[in-house]
Design a protein around this motif. Structure first.
Motif, PDB file in Angstrom:
ATOM      1  N   GLY A   1       5.059   7.523  10.961  1.00 59.31           N
ATOM      2  CA  GLY A   1       5.434   8.931  10.870  1.00 59.31           C
ATOM      3  C   GLY A   1       6.011   9.300   9.520  1.00 59.31           C
ATOM      4  O   GLY A   1       5.880  10.444   9.074  1.00 59.31           O
ATOM      5  N   LEU A   2       6.652   8.332   8.872  1.00 59.49           N
ATOM      6  CA  LEU A   2       7.211   8.610   7.542  1.00 59.49           C
ATOM      7  C   LEU A   2       6.090   8.829   6.539  1.00 59.49           C
ATOM      8  O   LEU A   2       6.192   9.693   5.658  1.00 59.49           O
ATOM      9  N   ILE A   3       5.016   8.068   6.661  1.00 55.14           N
ATOM     10  CA  ILE A   3       3.883   8.219   5.748  1.00 55.14           C
ATOM     11  C   ILE A   3       3.238   9.592   5.947  1.00 55.14           C
ATOM     12  O   ILE A   3       2.945  10.308   4.980  1.00 55.14           O
ATOM     13  N   SER A   4       3.039   9.976   7.206  1.00 53.73           N
ATOM     14  CA  SER A   4       2.401  11.267   7.491  1.00 53.73           C
ATOM     15  C   SER A   4       3.299  12.450   7.130  1.00 53.73           C
ATOM     16  O   SER A   4       2.818  13.567   6.971  1.00 53.73           O
ATOM     17  N   HIS A   5       4.591  12.194   6.989  1.00 58.04           N
ATOM     18  CA  HIS A   5       5.497  13.255   6.543  1.00 58.04           C
ATOM     19  C   HIS A   5       5.159  13.671   5.112  1.00 58.04           C
ATOM     20  O   HIS A   5       5.237  14.856   4.755  1.00 58.04           O
ATOM     21  N   TYR A   6       4.768  12.693   4.286  1.00 61.27           N
ATOM     22  CA  TYR A   6       4.432  12.966   2.885  1.00 61.27           C
ATOM     23  C   TYR A   6       2.940  13.246   2.699  1.00 61.27           C
ATOM     24  O   TYR A   6       2.560  13.982   1.778  1.00 61.27           O
ATOM     25  N   PHE A   7       2.112  12.647   3.540  1.00 62.67           N
ATOM     26  CA  PHE A   7       0.665  12.822   3.451  1.00 62.67           C
ATOM     27  C   PHE A   7       0.141  13.161   4.848  1.00 62.67           C
ATOM     28  O   PHE A   7      -0.017  12.269   5.674  1.00 62.67           O
ATOM     29  N   PRO A   8      -0.103  14.432   5.124  1.00 57.57           N
ATOM     30  CA  PRO A   8      -0.465  14.860   6.473  1.00 57.57           C
ATOM     31  C   PRO A   8      -1.747  14.249   7.020  1.00 57.57           C
ATOM     32  O   PRO A   8      -1.923  14.152   8.226  1.00 57.57           O
ATOM     33  N   THR A   9      -2.645  13.845   6.125  1.00 59.14           N
ATOM     34  CA  THR A   9      -3.892  13.224   6.569  1.00 59.14           C
ATOM     35  C   THR A   9      -4.150  11.963   5.755  1.00 59.14           C
ATOM     36  O   THR A   9      -3.684  11.847   4.606  1.00 59.14           O
ATOM     37  N   VAL A  10      -4.899  11.042   6.331  1.00 60.02           N
ATOM     38  CA  VAL A  10      -5.236   9.827   5.590  1.00 60.02           C
ATOM     39  C   VAL A  10      -6.147  10.169   4.419  1.00 60.02           C
ATOM     40  O   VAL A  10      -6.148   9.483   3.384  1.00 60.02           O
ATOM     41  N   ASP A  11      -6.927  11.247   4.550  1.00 58.93           N
ATOM     42  CA  ASP A  11      -7.804  11.686   3.465  1.00 58.93           C
ATOM     43  C   ASP A  11      -6.986  12.049   2.225  1.00 58.93           C
ATOM     44  O   ASP A  11      -7.338  11.678   1.101  1.00 58.93           O
ATOM     45  N   ALA A  12      -5.887  12.756   2.438  1.00 60.85           N
ATOM     46  CA  ALA A  12      -5.012  13.135   1.323  1.00 60.85           C
ATOM     47  C   ALA A  12      -4.417  11.901   0.662  1.00 60.85           C
ATOM     48  O   ALA A  12      -4.315  11.813  -0.571  1.00 60.85           O
ATOM     49  N   LEU A  13      -4.038  10.935   1.488  1.00 65.66           N
ATOM     50  CA  LEU A  13      -3.462   9.691   0.969  1.00 65.66           C
ATOM     51  C   LEU A  13      -4.491   8.915   0.152  1.00 65.66           C
ATOM     52  O   LEU A  13      -4.196   8.425  -0.948  1.00 65.66           O
ATOM     53  N   LEU A  14      -5.715   8.818   0.669  1.00 69.95           N
ATOM     54  CA  LEU A  14      -6.764   8.072  -0.031  1.00 69.95           C
ATOM     55  C   LEU A  14      -7.102   8.703  -1.375  1.00 69.95           C
ATOM     56  O   LEU A  14      -7.289   7.997  -2.371  1.00 69.95           O
ATOM     57  N   CYS A  15      -7.179  10.020  -1.403  1.00 70.83           N
ATOM     58  CA  CYS A  15      -7.527  10.713  -2.650  1.00 70.83           C
ATOM     59  C   CYS A  15      -6.488  10.445  -3.735  1.00 70.83           C
ATOM     60  O   CYS A  15      -6.828  10.104  -4.873  1.00 70.83           O
ATOM     61  N   GLU A  16      -5.224  10.581  -3.390  1.00 71.19           N
ATOM     62  CA  GLU A  16      -4.167  10.362  -4.388  1.00 71.19           C
ATOM     63  C   GLU A  16      -4.028   8.894  -4.746  1.00 71.19           C
ATOM     64  O   GLU A  16      -3.740   8.549  -5.898  1.00 71.19           O
ATOM     65  N   ALA A  17      -4.225   8.026  -3.760  1.00 68.94           N
ATOM     66  CA  ALA A  17      -4.129   6.588  -4.028  1.00 68.94           C
ATOM     67  C   ALA A  17      -5.231   6.142  -4.982  1.00 68.94           C
ATOM     68  O   ALA A  17      -4.987   5.359  -5.914  1.00 68.94           O
ATOM     69  N   PHE A  18      -6.453   6.644  -4.772  1.00 67.51           N
ATOM     70  CA  PHE A  18      -7.564   6.306  -5.664  1.00 67.51           C
ATOM     71  C   PHE A  18      -7.279   6.798  -7.081  1.00 67.51           C
ATOM     72  O   PHE A  18      -7.437   6.054  -8.057  1.00 67.51           O
ATOM     73  N   ALA A  19      -6.860   8.062  -7.201  1.00 73.06           N
ATOM     74  CA  ALA A  19      -6.573   8.622  -8.525  1.00 73.06           C
ATOM     75  C   ALA A  19      -5.485   7.829  -9.229  1.00 73.06           C
ATOM     76  O   ALA A  19      -5.565   7.565 -10.440  1.00 73.06           O
TER      77      ALA A  19
END
Length: 210
Positions: A51-69
């Motif tokens: 839940g802490l991760i989803s607090h900062y990144f609402p979707t895994v797609d958003a997390l993947l995009c920023e992580a890749f960049a």
């Protein structure tokens, strides 16, 4: 009546926590592939709840995009570090090719292949991949243009030379997912010989410079 012990856990600053999550996701993407990065995996790595991760990144797609960049930006900075900025363009190009051919950057090639494949089905990731490709083209083309002005290179079209070099690098990276031990001297030297030809240099000028 005794009081319960106070928790020693400290709450991290939101910006610090967000950076920590991104750095962990970027590392996992390089090590395991983007498709393996989940909220649960990142949370487990950090010892927190999903839940802490989803607090900062609402979707895994958003997390993947920023992580890749973040991952490719850091690797790009390591390939063409600011510390080399005062060196002649020819030396910087040689160092770039030496670094990108090193096994330390093997995961970077895999990550690019991985991201381009997933981007076919993820529009947001496709946009980020295109943005990062444009940044890499811009940085390398600028280096070649500088080399032409300095007399190091004689490439009539710096952007064309950049594209040819990057396509060869990407082509060789396609072998990075192959677990066989096949190798050949022609492949070992291909990036260098291609760059030397495109930049108007003699064979060995970049590879032997180091």
């Amino acid at each position: 009546m005794t009081s319960s012990p106070r928790s020693t856990r400290t709450r991290k600053d939101p910006a610090e926590r967000r950076t920590e999550i991104l750095e962990t996701a970027a590392r996992l993407a390089l090590e395991q592939g983007l498709e393996r990065v989940t909220m649960q995996l990142v949370a487990t790595e950090l010892g927190v709840r999903p839940g802490l991760i989803s607090h900062y990144f609402p979707t895994v797609d958003a997390l993947l995009c920023e992580a890749f960049a973040r991952a490719v930006s850091r690797e790009r900075d390591a390939l063409l570090p600011e510390a080399d900025g005062d060196l002649p363009p020819k030396t910087r190009m040689s160092r770039f090719l030496q670094r990108i051919s090193d096994t330390d950057f093997a995961n970077l090639g895999k990550l690019w292949l991985n991201a381009r494949h997933l981007a076919r089905y993820r529009p947001n990731l496709r946009r980020v991949v295109a943005e990062q490709e444009a940044v890499m083209r811009g940085v390398l083309t600028a280096l070649i243009e500088e080399g032409v002005r300095a007399g190091d290179f004689t490439a009539p079209d710096p952007e064309e030379a950049c594209l040819v070099v990057l396509v060869v690098i990407d082509g060789l990276d396609s072998y990075s997912n192959d677990d066989t031990s096949f190798s050949h001297p022609a492949l070992d030297a291909l990036v260098f010989t291609t760059a030397e030809r495109e930049l108007g240099l003699r064979k060995g000028d970049l590879r032997d410079l180091g």
